[in-house]
Design an enzyme around this catalytic site. Structure first.
Site, short mmCIF file in Angstrom:
data_model
loop_
_atom_site.label_atom_id
_atom_site.label_comp_id
_atom_site.label_asym_id
_atom_site.label_seq_id
_atom_site.Cartn_x
_atom_site.Cartn_y
_atom_site.Cartn_z
N GLY A 155 63.16 -14.46 -64.28
CA GLY A 155 62.32 -13.74 -65.08
C GLY A 155 63.06 -12.40 -65.42
O GLY A 155 62.42 -11.70 -66.23
N ALA A 156 63.67 -11.75 -64.37
CA ALA A 156 64.40 -10.74 -64.57
C ALA A 156 65.22 -10.48 -65.78
O ALA A 156 65.08 -9.41 -66.87
CB ALA A 156 65.34 -10.09 -63.57
N GLY B 152 44.80 20.31 -58.19
CA GLY B 152 44.62 19.75 -59.34
C GLY B 152 45.85 20.31 -60.44
O GLY B 152 46.06 19.58 -61.42
#
Length: 513
Positions: free
Chosen positions: A403-404, A169
């Site tokens: 789109g880049a 953890g």
């Protein structure tokens, strides 16, 4: 009183000195002690320790027979170049640095003080994990640390430094920090160790191969910085702190003004080849933009097809994001999108202006990327830019396809100032690919397909990809001479210095995590 004072000083000297045999073992492992690390990190004689005399209150399992002071963690405050920071350093010479209730309470206290004071928090991790003898109280202590990390996120800078084991953890503490440093050979970080991995999966793996510095620095992306030794690592922590604001309400400390608004850099005209398929190192461009060519690169060894840096322009700290043509032609993939998105969000949280250097052929195609969730990961970067309210300047160096182009802080997603070099190519796709799609039937029927393809590519380029195409439509604010880029960016940042944009009234957005 004299006797009491002598007793107090003797106890303090005993605590600070530590157990000789334990200190010797630490040095034999090639590691400094917690106090030696604090001496390397902080200004001389600036450290003020809190809770030195703290001891655990646990009972049973023979733990009550051993109750050393500090309980395995040294906590307090000091300065780095005169600037206040709060710090805790786990002490592997005491209980192996394991975390129990008292140990956790000390960390909780210093985290609370850092948030209250509005100063950076630095954690030096060297711990065997949860103290098994304290059971659920150790787990509760970790939970308190994680909750405080989240509460402080975006309010004060948080830095984790892994200088030994950080398992179970405990690994979530550096994962929640803004920046994580690791040292080769001595630092390991994983949720389940090699023994558990072998028992569950049958796979045999070493500590370093499972969670060493190079693994997290180049493959998982958990480590932001990787160093060969503790001295260079902690020196780099000091340098990073010099570039960060103390909190989200105060600016980063400015350096000397460098007259950048009149500074021409002739070398910029030679670094970038005109041919869009020729590589170059985007870091060379950044070196010409920032003061003295100095910057610190974030995640240098992970997702190398995009670069993220902190540096100064005209004395003020800026964040720089740029595609890297030297790696995968600067294409965006899942890791690159995640790397840049986290950096953009950090800069926005701490009011650090963003400069985005664009030379991107698109998103990386293929089943591996699609299955890995490139749509979702690409949306993270899109979301980060759309949400950012800091001054944002885009510089289109060469290619900006599909789109880049949109995702790399285009005008349409809210950048304040878009500049472009004469070599810019802004389009849905490259000319050759577009021609192959648009004129497939015509090319198949042509007597000389190659000659006709060349003609169509030239026509497409002249009509849709000439340097002023986007500027004529208001999507680029200025087409600039490359040598004037530093000056143009500096003038833009000065113009945007007082930018204010109120966030919409909502609890929070739903980032595509």
């Amino acid at each position: 009183m004299r006797a009491l004072r002598a007793q107090l000083h003797a106890l303090t000297e005993d605590i600070v000195g530590g157990r000789r045999e334990a200190v010797a073992r630490q040095h034999k492992l090639g590691k400094n002690t917690a106090r030696e690390r604090l001496d390397l990190l902080l200004d001389k004689d600036s450290f003020v320790e809190i809770d030195m005399y703290r001891r655990h209150q646990a009972r049973g399992m023979k733990i009550s027979e051993l109750r050393p002071h500090t309980d395995g963690v040294i906590a307090g405050s000091g300065t780095i170049d005169g600037r206040r920071v709060f710090v805790y350093a786990q002490d592997f010479t005491v209980f192996g640095g394991s975390l129990g209730a008292a140990h956790a309470a000390k960390i909780h206290k210093v985290m609370d003080l850092a948030l209250t004071a509005g100063a950076p928090l630095i954690g030096l991790n060297d711990s065997g994990g949860a103290r098994i003898q304290e059971g659920v109280m150790a787990l509760d202590g970790y939970g308190g640390i994680f909750r405080r990390h989240v509460e402080a996120s975006g309010i004060i800078p948080q830095i984790s430094v892994i200088l030994g084991p950080c398992a179970g953890g405990a690994a979530y503490s550096p994962a929640l920090a803004d920046f994580t440093f690791m040292v080769r050979d001595t630092a390991q970080m994983y949720l389940t160790g090699p023994d558990v991995v072998e028992a569950v999966t049958g796979e045999r793996v070493s500590h370093d191969d499972l969670g060493g510095a190079d693994v997290h620095g180049s493959r998982s992306g958990v480590a932001t910085f990787v160093h060969d030794d503790e001295e260079s690592c902690l020196a780099d922590v000091r340098y990073l702190v010099s570039l960060l604001p103390p909190n989200n309400l105060e600016p980063a400390l400015s350096g000397p003004i460098r007259n950048a608004m009149d500074d021409e850099r002739p070398r910029l005209a030679d670094i970038v080849p005109v041919e869009s398929n020729q590589p170059y190192d985007m870091r060379s461009v950044v070196s010409e933009l920032v003061d003295d060519g100095e910057f610190i690169e974030i995640h240098e060894h992970w997702a190398q097809n995009i670069v993220c840096m902190l540096g100064r322009i005209n004395g003020d700290v800026v964040g720089v994001v740029g595609n890297q043509p030297m790696v995968l032609a600067g294409v965006l993939d899942s890791d690159a999108a995640q790397k840049a998105a986290r950096f953009v969000r950090f800069c926005d949280a701490f009011n650090i202006p963003l400069v985005t250097l664009v030379d991107v052929p698109g998103f990386l195609p293929g089943t591996e990327q699609e299955y890995h969730g490139i749509i979702r990961h690409g949306a993270k970067l899109l979301y980060a830019y759309c949400e950012a309210t800091v001054p944002r300047i885009q510089v289109i160096v060469r290619k900006a396809y599909g789109g880049a182009y949109i995702v790399m802080d285009s005008r349409s997603v809210g950048c304040d100032l878009s500049l472009a070099w004469p070599t810019n190519e802004i389009a849905v796709m490259g000319a050759e690919g577009a021609v192959n799609v648009l004129f497939r039937k015509e090319l198949a029927a042509a007597e000389d397909p190659d000659r006709r393809r060349a003609e169509l590519i030239e026509e497409y380029t002249e009509q849709l990809m000439h340097p002023h195409y986007a500027a004529e439509r208001g999507l680029v604010d200025d087409v600039i001479d490359p040598v004037q880029t530093r000056a143009a960016v500096a003038r833009g940042l000065a113009m945007l210095r007082t930018k204010r944009r109120l966030a919409p009234q909502r609890k929070h957005g739903n980032v595509p995590l």
